[in-house]
Design an enzyme around this catalytic site. Structure first.
Site, PDB file in Angstrom:
ATOM      1  N   ASN A  48       0.821  -1.219   0.000  1.00  6.86           N
ATOM      2  CA  ASN A  48       0.000   0.000   0.000  1.00  6.86           C
ATOM      3  C   ASN A  48       0.854   1.266   0.000  1.00  6.86           C
ATOM      4  O   ASN A  48       0.361   2.353   0.270  1.00  6.86           O
ATOM      5  CB  ASN A  48      -0.923   0.006   1.215  1.00  6.86           C
ATOM      6  CG  ASN A  48      -1.871  -1.173   1.204  1.00  6.86           C
ATOM      7  OD1 ASN A  48      -2.440  -1.504   0.168  1.00  6.86           O
ATOM      8  ND2 ASN A  48      -2.034  -1.812   2.348  1.00  6.86           N
ATOM      9  N   HIS A 134     -14.127  -1.179   6.438  1.00  5.21           N
ATOM     10  CA  HIS A 134     -12.972  -1.862   7.034  1.00  5.21           C
ATOM     11  C   HIS A 134     -13.281  -2.419   8.426  1.00  5.21           C
ATOM     12  O   HIS A 134     -14.072  -1.843   9.182  1.00  5.21           O
ATOM     13  CB  HIS A 134     -11.833  -0.843   7.134  1.00  5.21           C
ATOM     14  CG  HIS A 134     -10.505  -1.437   7.469  1.00  5.21           C
ATOM     15  ND1 HIS A 134     -10.063  -1.602   8.760  1.00  5.21           N
ATOM     16  CD2 HIS A 134      -9.501  -1.905   6.676  1.00  5.21           C
ATOM     17  CE1 HIS A 134      -8.852  -2.124   8.745  1.00  5.21           C
ATOM     18  NE2 HIS A 134      -8.486  -2.312   7.494  1.00  5.21           N
ATOM     19  N   GLU A 178     -15.819   4.263   3.543  1.00 11.26           N
ATOM     20  CA  GLU A 178     -14.436   4.482   3.110  1.00 11.26           C
ATOM     21  C   GLU A 178     -14.445   5.348   1.855  1.00 11.26           C
ATOM     22  O   GLU A 178     -15.399   5.286   1.070  1.00 11.26           O
ATOM     23  CB  GLU A 178     -13.755   3.149   2.782  1.00 11.26           C
ATOM     24  CG  GLU A 178     -13.519   2.286   3.998  1.00 11.26           C
ATOM     25  CD  GLU A 178     -12.812   0.984   3.656  1.00 11.26           C
ATOM     26  OE1 GLU A 178     -11.937   0.978   2.765  1.00 11.26           O
ATOM     27  OE2 GLU A 178     -13.120  -0.021   4.290  1.00 11.26           O
ATOM     28  N   SER A 182     -10.819  -0.870   0.048  1.00 12.84           N
ATOM     29  CA  SER A 182      -9.478  -1.455   0.010  1.00 12.84           C
ATOM     30  C   SER A 182      -9.390  -2.705  -0.858  1.00 12.84           C
ATOM     31  O   SER A 182      -8.327  -2.997  -1.392  1.00 12.84           O
ATOM     32  CB  SER A 182      -8.992  -1.752   1.423  1.00 12.84           C
ATOM     33  OG  SER A 182      -9.914  -2.564   2.101  1.00 12.84           O
ATOM     34  N   ASP A 207     -13.252   7.078   6.115  1.00 14.61           N
ATOM     35  CA  ASP A 207     -11.883   6.590   6.273  1.00 14.61           C
ATOM     36  C   ASP A 207     -11.254   6.577   4.882  1.00 14.61           C
ATOM     37  O   ASP A 207     -11.668   5.806   4.009  1.00 14.61           O
ATOM     38  CB  ASP A 207     -11.913   5.188   6.889  1.00 14.61           C
ATOM     39  CG  ASP A 207     -10.521   4.638   7.157  1.00 14.61           C
ATOM     40  OD1 ASP A 207      -9.566   5.093   6.501  1.00 14.61           O
ATOM     41  OD2 ASP A 207     -10.394   3.751   8.005  1.00 14.61           O
ATOM     42  N   HIS A 210      -6.997   4.744   1.580  1.00 18.00           N
ATOM     43  CA  HIS A 210      -6.421   4.460   0.257  1.00 18.00           C
ATOM     44  C   HIS A 210      -6.599   5.611  -0.729  1.00 18.00           C
ATOM     45  O   HIS A 210      -6.243   5.484  -1.897  1.00 18.00           O
ATOM     46  CB  HIS A 210      -7.053   3.184  -0.314  1.00 18.00           C
ATOM     47  CG  HIS A 210      -6.801   1.984   0.537  1.00 18.00           C
ATOM     48  ND1 HIS A 210      -5.653   1.228   0.455  1.00 18.00           N
ATOM     49  CD2 HIS A 210      -7.533   1.444   1.537  1.00 18.00           C
ATOM     50  CE1 HIS A 210      -5.706   0.255   1.353  1.00 18.00           C
ATOM     51  NE2 HIS A 210      -6.836   0.361   2.023  1.00 18.00           N
ATOM     52  N   LYS A 239       0.106   4.181   4.594  1.00 11.07           N
ATOM     53  CA  LYS A 239      -0.039   3.727   3.211  1.00 11.07           C
ATOM     54  C   LYS A 239       0.715   4.698   2.293  1.00 11.07           C
ATOM     55  O   LYS A 239       1.930   4.652   2.265  1.00 11.07           O
ATOM     56  CB  LYS A 239      -1.514   3.528   2.900  1.00 11.07           C
ATOM     57  CG  LYS A 239      -1.977   2.252   3.623  1.00 11.07           C
ATOM     58  CD  LYS A 239      -3.428   1.978   3.689  1.00 11.07           C
ATOM     59  CE  LYS A 239      -3.622   0.685   4.486  1.00 11.07           C
ATOM     60  NZ  LYS A 239      -4.966   0.529   5.047  1.00 11.07           N
TER      61      LYS A 239
HETATM   62  C1  PLP Z   1      -5.293  -0.021   6.306  1.00  9.16           C
HETATM   63  C2  PLP Z   1      -6.579   0.530   6.789  1.00  9.16           C
HETATM   64  C3  PLP Z   1      -6.740   0.901   8.119  1.00  9.16           C
HETATM   65  C4  PLP Z   1      -5.715   0.627   9.159  1.00  9.16           C
HETATM   66  O1  PLP Z   1      -4.735   1.596   9.168  1.00  9.16           O
HETATM   67  P1  PLP Z   1      -3.387   1.266   9.977  1.00  9.16           P
HETATM   68  O2  PLP Z   1      -2.720   2.573  10.090  1.00  9.16           O
HETATM   69  O3  PLP Z   1      -2.655   0.266   9.172  1.00  9.16           O
HETATM   70  O4  PLP Z   1      -3.844   0.720  11.302  1.00  9.16           O
HETATM   71  C5  PLP Z   1      -7.926   1.496   8.480  1.00  9.16           C
HETATM   72  N1  PLP Z   1      -8.913   1.691   7.596  1.00  9.16           N
HETATM   73  C6  PLP Z   1      -8.801   1.347   6.317  1.00  9.16           C
HETATM   74  C7  PLP Z   1      -9.918   1.610   5.373  1.00  9.16           C
HETATM   75  C8  PLP Z   1      -7.631   0.736   5.873  1.00  9.16           C
HETATM   76  O5  PLP Z   1      -7.523   0.338   4.604  1.00  9.16           O
END
Ligand code: PLP
Length: 385
Positions: A48, A134, A178, A182, A207, A210, A239
């Site tokens: 990522n 997620h 999101e 992901s 969130d 990505h 990421k």
């Molecule tokens: C990867 C991810 C997370 C977690 O983030 P980290 O910093 O790795 O704990 C949270 N939400 C989504 C949508 C993700 O893809």
């Protein structure tokens, strides 16, 4: 054997039986999206690290310099002695990126979600999650004690129907989704979702793990929305920013409340200086290098065009193959050709949709993307035959 080990062994046997036991495969990541596993170099299409910033000399140097200046760890929670000026600087930069008045940094994106959600809603409230949201958003929802509802993936009509039927029974309502999903790489209809939320007096959380660094000239999904469309932007530093950590960007009042009430903030050690400095440096690179920011989506679109798939909407392209066996077989075929593309199987994705999840990075070479596309097209053709 103790009863504890007996319990663990029985659980492991169950996982083995269902082919759900997870295994760790060590590797060494290098610049240029290269990963060395078992003495062999692969080009990774499964990281990522969309902008390759975890390996960027400026980002690495910033981390090293921060360790020399401030040490390897932060020493305590920020409310005790863990607060240092770089954290505030990083928060200013993140808030500016998302066009919000304030930001708060957490130990990870996971920690941000499980801290923020229960600090805002609880018993007597409603949280509505996109069904593909997620795992950490589901975890935060459960911790909150609020009533949890799911709406069909990216389906604003379904969301509207659920709100119409239930909103009146609850005090507060939070809609969580999101920006970029992901495992599918598709984008949430955030403008529509925001309009519906306003109509039903619901709060919105997105969130954008990505999206940041890849979409909207680096700002992520916020890039093409009005600044007040989404109330709560959550994300990760791990990421596209190539570091580690998580954050919330929101109003000053919400962020101030989190400093006292988000348990994963209050009761957890501050982000370490190296991670903070690396994220700050990454934001500077993102501002300074628009061609790097544009590259992952361009590579993804090169790939979807070459395999005649729907045009990529983000740096993530799913190649859905159906059974877990088909996905694993495809993954090992690609490995033999020097490409690391991890097979994603249920329960991470719904049954019958096992897939290759192809993630594009700015440091992928055009000719490598072309070679990968040719190999994947061959796999798809054979399946059809
Ligand atoms: C990867 C991810 C997370 C977690 O983030 P980290 O910093 O790795 O704990 C949270 N939400 C989504 C949508 C993700 O893809």
């Amino acid at each position: 054997m103790t009863s504890l080990d007996d319990f663990a062994s029985r659980k492991l046997a169950e996982l083995d039986h269902a082919a759900l036991r997870r295994r760790l495969i060590p590797g060494e990541r290098r610049a240029g999206a290269v990963i060395r596993r078992d003495g062999r170099d692969f080009i990774s299409f499964s990281c990522n690290d969309y902008l390759g910033l975890s390996q960027h000399p400026v980002v690495k140097r910033a981390a090293q310099e921060a360790v020399e200046r401030l040490g390897a760890g932060a020493g305590a929670s920020r409310l005790v002695t863990g607060e240092y000026p770089d954290l505030g600087l990083l928060e200013l930069r993140l808030a500016r990126l998302k066009r919000k008045p304030a930001a708060l940094v957490f130990a990870s994106g996971y920690a941000a979600n499980i801290g923020v959600i229960p600090a805002l809603i609880g018993r007597g409230d409603l949280i509505l999650l996109d069904e593909l949201a997620h795992a950490c958003m589901h975890a935060g929802a459960r911790l909150s004690g609020a009533e949890i509802g799911l709406f069909r993936h990216n389906d604003v009509t379904d969301l509207e129907a659920v709100l119409g039927a239930t909103r009146g029974q609850f005090r507060h309502c939070l809609i969580a989704t999101e920006g970029v999903f992901s495992m599918d790489g598709d984008r949430a209809p955030l403008a529509d979702l925001s309009a519906i939320a306003r109509r039903f007096d619901a709060w919105t959380l997105c969130d954008d793990a990505h999206g940041v660094g890849v979409l909207g000239h680096g700002a992520g999904s916020a890039g093409d929305l009005s600044a007040d469309a989404i109330d709560l932007w959550v994300g990760t530093l791990s990421k596209a920013l190539g570091s580690q950590g998580g954050y919330l960007c929101a109003s000053a009042a919400v962020v101030e409340l989190m400093r006292s009430r988000a348990r994963s903030f209050v009761y957890s050690t501050a982000l370490n200086p190296a991670a903070t400095a690396a994220a700050l440096a990454a934001l500077t690179v993102i501002e300074a290098e628009p061609t790097r920011v544009a590259a992952p989506l361009a590579r993804a679109r090169q790939f979807t065009q070459a395999i005649a798939a729907q045009e990529a909407a983000s740096a993530i392209v799913p190649v859905i193959l159906g059974t877990a066996e088909a996905a694993l077989h495809a993954s090992s075929r690609l490995a033999a050709a020097g490409f690391l593309v991890v097979a994603i199987r249920p329960p991470t994705v719904p049954p019958g949709t096992a897939r290759l999840r192809v993630a594009f990075q700015a440091d992928h070479r055009v000719e490598d993307v072309a070679a990968l596309a040719e190999a994947v097209a061959g796999i798809i053709r054979e399946r059809a035959a």
